[in-house]
Design a protein around this motif. Structure first.
Motif, mmCIF file in Angstrom:
data_model
loop_
_atom_site.group_PDB
_atom_site.id
_atom_site.type_symbol
_atom_site.label_atom_id
_atom_site.label_comp_id
_atom_site.label_asym_id
_atom_site.label_seq_id
_atom_site.Cartn_x
_atom_site.Cartn_y
_atom_site.Cartn_z
ATOM 1 N N LYS A 31 0.931 -1.136 -0.099
ATOM 2 C CA LYS A 31 0.001 -0.063 0.055
ATOM 3 C C LYS A 31 0.827 1.220 -0.044
ATOM 4 O O LYS A 31 1.368 1.719 1.007
ATOM 5 C CB LYS A 31 -0.977 0.016 1.183
ATOM 6 N N VAL A 32 0.981 1.766 -1.095
ATOM 7 C CA VAL A 32 1.880 3.026 -1.306
ATOM 8 C C VAL A 32 1.078 4.301 -1.279
ATOM 9 O O VAL A 32 0.357 4.622 -2.473
ATOM 10 C CB VAL A 32 2.896 2.850 -2.369
ATOM 11 N N MET A 33 0.884 5.039 -0.364
ATOM 12 C CA MET A 33 0.140 6.261 -0.433
ATOM 13 C C MET A 33 0.816 7.442 -0.841
ATOM 14 O O MET A 33 1.881 7.271 -1.381
ATOM 15 C CB MET A 33 -0.118 6.590 0.963
ATOM 16 N N ALA A 34 -0.037 8.502 -1.394
ATOM 17 C CA ALA A 34 0.695 9.652 -2.252
ATOM 18 C C ALA A 34 1.925 10.138 -1.270
ATOM 19 O O ALA A 34 2.826 10.604 -1.774
ATOM 20 C CB ALA A 34 -0.280 10.537 -2.447
ATOM 21 N N THR A 35 1.743 10.167 0.018
ATOM 22 C CA THR A 35 2.996 10.863 0.796
ATOM 23 C C THR A 35 4.095 9.900 0.804
ATOM 24 O O THR A 35 5.153 10.301 0.701
ATOM 25 C CB THR A 35 2.470 10.959 2.194
ATOM 26 N N ASP A 36 3.908 8.500 0.607
ATOM 27 C CA ASP A 36 4.940 7.554 0.565
ATOM 28 C C ASP A 36 5.880 8.071 -0.903
ATOM 29 O O ASP A 36 7.239 7.819 -0.880
ATOM 30 C CB ASP A 36 4.690 6.359 0.582
ATOM 31 N N VAL A 37 4.960 8.029 -1.833
ATOM 32 C CA VAL A 37 5.667 8.442 -3.279
ATOM 33 C C VAL A 37 6.369 9.434 -3.210
ATOM 34 O O VAL A 37 7.752 9.700 -3.617
ATOM 35 C CB VAL A 37 4.480 8.340 -4.418
ATOM 36 N N LEU A 38 5.946 10.855 -2.814
ATOM 37 C CA LEU A 38 6.634 11.961 -2.547
ATOM 38 C C LEU A 38 7.677 11.781 -1.770
ATOM 39 O O LEU A 38 8.721 12.368 -2.062
ATOM 40 C CB LEU A 38 5.508 13.141 -2.185
ATOM 41 N N LYS A 39 7.662 11.140 -0.642
ATOM 42 C CA LYS A 39 8.677 11.027 0.189
ATOM 43 C C LYS A 39 10.056 10.299 -0.591
ATOM 44 O O LYS A 39 11.342 10.490 -0.332
ATOM 45 C CB LYS A 39 8.386 10.198 1.768
ATOM 46 N N ALA A 40 9.412 9.275 -1.246
ATOM 47 C CA ALA A 40 10.595 8.359 -1.765
ATOM 48 C C ALA A 40 11.320 9.075 -3.136
ATOM 49 O O ALA A 40 12.421 8.986 -3.479
ATOM 50 C CB ALA A 40 9.956 7.103 -2.293
ATOM 51 N N ILE A 41 10.287 9.993 -3.809
ATOM 52 C CA ILE A 41 10.891 10.713 -4.890
ATOM 53 C C ILE A 41 11.938 11.757 -4.320
ATOM 54 O O ILE A 41 12.874 12.095 -4.748
ATOM 55 C CB ILE A 41 9.867 11.441 -5.573
ATOM 56 N N ASN A 42 11.522 12.204 -3.352
ATOM 57 C CA ASN A 42 12.562 13.415 -2.738
ATOM 58 C C ASN A 42 14.020 12.758 -1.987
ATOM 59 O O ASN A 42 15.073 13.110 -2.410
ATOM 60 C CB ASN A 42 11.973 14.180 -1.510
ATOM 61 N N GLU A 43 13.775 11.646 -1.628
ATOM 62 C CA GLU A 43 14.814 10.719 -0.884
ATOM 63 C C GLU A 43 15.888 9.974 -2.046
ATOM 64 O O GLU A 43 16.841 9.893 -1.867
ATOM 65 C CB GLU A 43 14.536 9.839 0.063
ATOM 66 N N GLY A 44 15.159 9.845 -3.192
ATOM 67 C CA GLY A 44 15.735 9.341 -4.419
ATOM 68 C C GLY A 44 16.448 10.242 -5.410
ATOM 69 O O GLY A 44 16.448 9.764 -6.668
ATOM 70 N N ASN A 45 16.454 11.237 -4.914
ATOM 71 C CA ASN A 45 17.087 12.523 -5.693
ATOM 72 C C ASN A 45 16.218 12.766 -7.125
ATOM 73 O O ASN A 45 16.515 12.758 -8.168
ATOM 74 C CB ASN A 45 18.508 11.962 -6.495
ATOM 75 N N GLY A 46 14.958 12.715 -6.954
ATOM 76 C CA GLY A 46 13.919 12.867 -7.747
ATOM 77 C C GLY A 46 13.324 11.986 -8.581
ATOM 78 O O GLY A 46 12.245 12.167 -9.220
ATOM 79 N N SER A 47 13.540 10.896 -8.299
ATOM 80 C CA SER A 47 12.814 9.626 -8.862
ATOM 81 C C SER A 47 12.709 8.527 -7.737
ATOM 82 O O SER A 47 13.421 8.371 -6.978
ATOM 83 C CB SER A 47 13.323 9.148 -10.032
ATOM 84 N N PHE A 48 11.465 7.873 -8.029
ATOM 85 C CA PHE A 48 11.360 6.289 -7.106
ATOM 86 C C PHE A 48 10.899 5.529 -8.081
ATOM 87 O O PHE A 48 9.728 5.427 -8.739
ATOM 88 C CB PHE A 48 10.222 6.695 -6.070
ATOM 89 N N GLU A 49 11.752 4.246 -7.976
ATOM 90 C CA GLU A 49 11.477 3.084 -8.679
ATOM 91 C C GLU A 49 10.546 2.269 -8.161
ATOM 92 O O GLU A 49 10.787 1.860 -6.879
ATOM 93 C CB GLU A 49 12.746 2.347 -9.340
ATOM 94 N N MET A 50 9.574 1.588 -8.761
ATOM 95 C CA MET A 50 8.749 0.647 -8.263
ATOM 96 C C MET A 50 8.458 -0.424 -9.186
ATOM 97 O O MET A 50 8.515 -0.498 -10.536
ATOM 98 C CB MET A 50 7.043 1.115 -8.094
ATOM 99 N N THR A 51 8.553 -1.834 -8.533
ATOM 100 C CA THR A 51 8.618 -3.101 -9.279
ATOM 101 C C THR A 51 7.131 -3.442 -9.298
ATOM 102 O O THR A 51 6.371 -3.445 -8.475
ATOM 103 C CB THR A 51 9.367 -4.271 -8.772
ATOM 104 N N THR A 52 6.382 -3.535 -10.559
ATOM 105 C CA THR A 52 5.086 -3.981 -10.782
ATOM 106 C C THR A 52 4.838 -5.621 -10.458
ATOM 107 O O THR A 52 6.055 -6.333 -10.297
ATOM 108 C CB THR A 52 4.413 -3.914 -12.112
#
Length: 188
Positions: free
Chosen positions: A119-140
């Motif tokens: 369960k990846v909420m919007a805040t989780d995505v934003l946090k991961a993008i910020n911590e990942g230097n602008g991107s967040f990779e997810m495996t489907t």
């Protein structure tokens, strides 16, 4: 051999897809109704999508691919759910072709490329993008890669082929996960 040829034909249809030529107007986004339900009464991801007229194509596709039981299971799942107009952006005839029984494997691949375990909420995505230097990779659950990043104030999802989809509604609760509505179909 014929099955491989048909698979390549359907993939070729997707190869001509235009990814950024269509924009969703703010008024269209505001007209996407979602019910706010208590956790105990919240339907599964399929139930939430089936109750919303903006996901009729997605629900039809999930049924054609025999994925209802899988998406009704415990999860949790995060679904980047294309709205009807997202499917309309595909080349003419693509959806009808995908819904044919002989293309069930391709359709399954396409649909599961929109689903991530957990369960990846919007805040989780934003946090991961910020911590990942602008991107967040997810495996489907299909095994592909989706990359979340920012385009101005919008979170966009880019598939491995470079197709881009914008998240237009976030954090729609389901009993077995969460739905984020997207404006384009991403490809495996």
């Amino acid at each position: 051999m014929m099955k491989a040829k048909k698979f390549m034909t359907v993939l070729a249809i997707f190869g001509v897809m235009v990814t950024s030529a269509f924009a969703i107007e703010k008024s269209e986004i505001e007209n996407l109704p979602f019910m706010k339900l208590e956790t105990e009464t919240t339907p599964t991801i399929v139930g939430v999508a089936a109750a919303n007229e903006n996901f009729t194509t997605l629900v039809t596709a999930v049924k054609a691919a025999d994925l209802v039981a899988g998406f009704d299971s415990n999860g949790p799942f995060t679904v980047f759910a294309p709205i009807n107009s997202a499917f309309d952006k595909l080349p003419e005839g693509s959806v009808a072709e995908l819904l044919k029984p002989e293309n069930k494997e391709i359709l399954t691949s396409l649909l599961t490329h929109h689903v991530v375990s957990g369960k990846v909420m919007a805040t989780d995505v934003l946090k991961a993008i910020n911590e990942g230097n602008g991107s967040f990779e997810m495996t489907t659950i299909h095994g592909g890669l989706l990359i979340a990043s920012l385009n101005g104030d919008n979170v966009i999802i880019t598939d491995e082929k470079g197709n881009v989809s914008t998240i237009i509604i976030t954090d729609v609760a389901a009993s077995n996960g969460v739905i984020h509505a997207v404006d384009s179909v991403v490809m495996p």
